[in-house]
Scaffold this motif. Structure first.
Motif, mmCIF file in Angstrom:
data_model
loop_
_atom_site.group_PDB
_atom_site.id
_atom_site.type_symbol
_atom_site.label_atom_id
_atom_site.label_comp_id
_atom_site.label_asym_id
_atom_site.label_seq_id
_atom_site.Cartn_x
_atom_site.Cartn_y
_atom_site.Cartn_z
ATOM 1 N N LEU A 170 0.742 -1.171 -0.102
ATOM 2 C CA LEU A 170 -0.062 -0.091 0.000
ATOM 3 C C LEU A 170 0.702 1.261 0.033
ATOM 4 O O LEU A 170 0.248 2.387 -0.637
ATOM 5 N N VAL A 171 2.129 1.255 0.506
ATOM 6 C CA VAL A 171 3.006 2.401 0.326
ATOM 7 C C VAL A 171 3.127 2.783 -1.001
ATOM 8 O O VAL A 171 3.243 4.090 -1.490
ATOM 9 N N TYR A 172 3.010 1.992 -2.159
ATOM 10 C CA TYR A 172 3.266 2.227 -3.325
ATOM 11 C C TYR A 172 1.787 2.371 -4.305
ATOM 12 O O TYR A 172 1.714 2.882 -5.366
ATOM 13 N N ASN A 173 0.842 1.739 -3.445
ATOM 14 C CA ASN A 173 -0.689 1.470 -4.167
ATOM 15 C C ASN A 173 -1.455 2.711 -3.664
ATOM 16 O O ASN A 173 -2.660 2.852 -4.380
ATOM 17 N N ARG A 174 -1.196 3.551 -2.704
ATOM 18 C CA ARG A 174 -1.874 4.598 -2.346
ATOM 19 C C ARG A 174 -2.023 5.738 -3.272
ATOM 20 O O ARG A 174 -1.037 5.858 -4.238
ATOM 21 N N PRO A 175 -3.260 6.230 -3.412
ATOM 22 C CA PRO A 175 -3.345 7.489 -4.521
ATOM 23 C C PRO A 175 -2.229 8.503 -4.463
ATOM 24 O O PRO A 175 -2.023 9.055 -3.288
ATOM 25 N N PRO A 176 -1.668 8.968 -5.547
ATOM 26 C CA PRO A 176 -1.721 8.189 -6.777
ATOM 27 C C PRO A 176 -1.082 7.072 -7.001
ATOM 28 O O PRO A 176 0.288 6.970 -6.489
ATOM 29 N N ALA A 177 -1.661 5.904 -7.295
ATOM 30 C CA ALA A 177 -0.991 4.470 -7.204
ATOM 31 C C ALA A 177 0.316 4.606 -8.298
ATOM 32 O O ALA A 177 0.326 5.008 -9.324
#
Length: 316
Positions: A170-177
């Motif tokens: 999720l560190v990299y998938n949070r907006p903006p992914a």
């Protein structure tokens, strides 16, 4: 230690998976039905599996087989867009393999068939909610935490590994992914939740635990149920897709991508809390809690207009 290791591995594996996806051209490109304005790499599911694999290997090494098969099937779907019937057949195969390897306490072939059904439902459920940055990963993280609290032994180890992998991802998938799960990731997560749920239903488990665990996957399963109702009311094919998902309608009503994903993950977290409360009651009370919660979700969806049909789009 399992959680810390999974988080650390995900922090390293996720950018590596994104780089690999760019190298091979496995990208989700902008379009009229896309929320992003630039190509975003897939293969997030590969990073999640790499991060969770050591913990799964410690707890339930045989489970790596259906998880890897689910990832492979979804990745092929990302690359080539499989026909619905072929995709469904592949999901059934994944489910049958899981049923042969996941201990259920049931006699074969009934164990394999029952597990296959759960796997197919949850693969499609997670795939349906994989439509916004951090949405599917956030919801599944809440589910994994619920299983980690409710289960014990090797099953808890698997749930903890999954939770850690998703937290790092999720560190990299949070907006903006910067990377997406892709179908490979959503199929992987659907299968992982399915085997944990089936494990919670083993005969030696307390009945109240088995019942309460249903709420750990209530949000994605509700999306499947609501989608079936919407599409039936609109008289469109089940696989036609629509713009009526809960997260779609929340975005249409003005919520940002981040806020929508946070609300949906928060809703699943609340359902996990209710499920955990149900595991600590008598079986009859646990059953009542699950049924009342399901009816409340249905009533809220109907009152909020989330069961209404909307314009078609490609299936999620």
């Amino acid at each position: 230690m399992v959680v810390i290791a999974a988080v650390a591995l995900a922090l390293v594996a996720t950018p590596a998976a994104a780089a690999l996806a760019r190298r091979v051209g496995l990208l989700d490109r902008p379009g009229p039905l896309k929320v992003q304005t630039r190509p975003v790499p897939y293969l997030g599911g590969l990073a999640v599996l790499v991060a969770a694999a050591p913990g799964v290997a410690i707890g339930r090494p045989a489970w790596l087989v259906p998880l890897a098969l689910a990832l492979a099937l979804g990745t092929v779907d990302d690359a080539r867009t499989l026909p619905p019937r072929l995709r469904l057949a592949g999901e059934v195969v994944v489910g049958l393999v899981a049923g042969a390897l996941v201990p259920t306490g049931m006699a074969q072939p009934w164990a394999a068939l029952a597990t296959a059904l759960v796997v197919v439902v949850l693969i499609n459920a997670v795939n349906l909610i994989d439509g916004l940055d951090a949405l599917a990963a956030g919801v599944c993280l809440a589910s994994a935490i619920g299983f980690a609290i409710a289960l014990d032994g090797d099953d808890r180890t698997v749930a903890l590994a999954l939770a850690g992998a998703l937290a790092g991802f999720l560190v990299y998938n949070r907006p903006p992914a910067r990377i997406y799960l892709g179908d490979g990731g959503s199929y992987l997560l659907g299968t992982a939740l399915a085997v944990l749920l089936v494990s919670a239903w083993r005969p030696e488990r307390d009945l109240e635990l088995s019942l309460g665990a249903v709420l750990f996957v209530a949000f994605p399963v509700s999306e499947v149920a609501f989608a079936v109702v919407r599409r039936a009311r609109a008289r469109v094919p089940l696989f036609a897709g629509d713009r009526g998902h809960l997260y779609d309608q929340m975005a249409q009503r003005g919520l940002s991508t981040g806020a929508t994903s946070l609300v949906c993950a928060g809703l699943q977290a609340a359902l996990v809390v209710v499920g955990l409360l149900a595991t600590r009651t008598e079986p009859a009370a646990s059953g009542v809690i699950v049924v009342v919660t399901a009816l409340a979700l249905l009533a809220a969806a109907a009152a909020g207009g989330f069961l209404s049909s909307t314009s078609p789009r490609s299936a999620q």
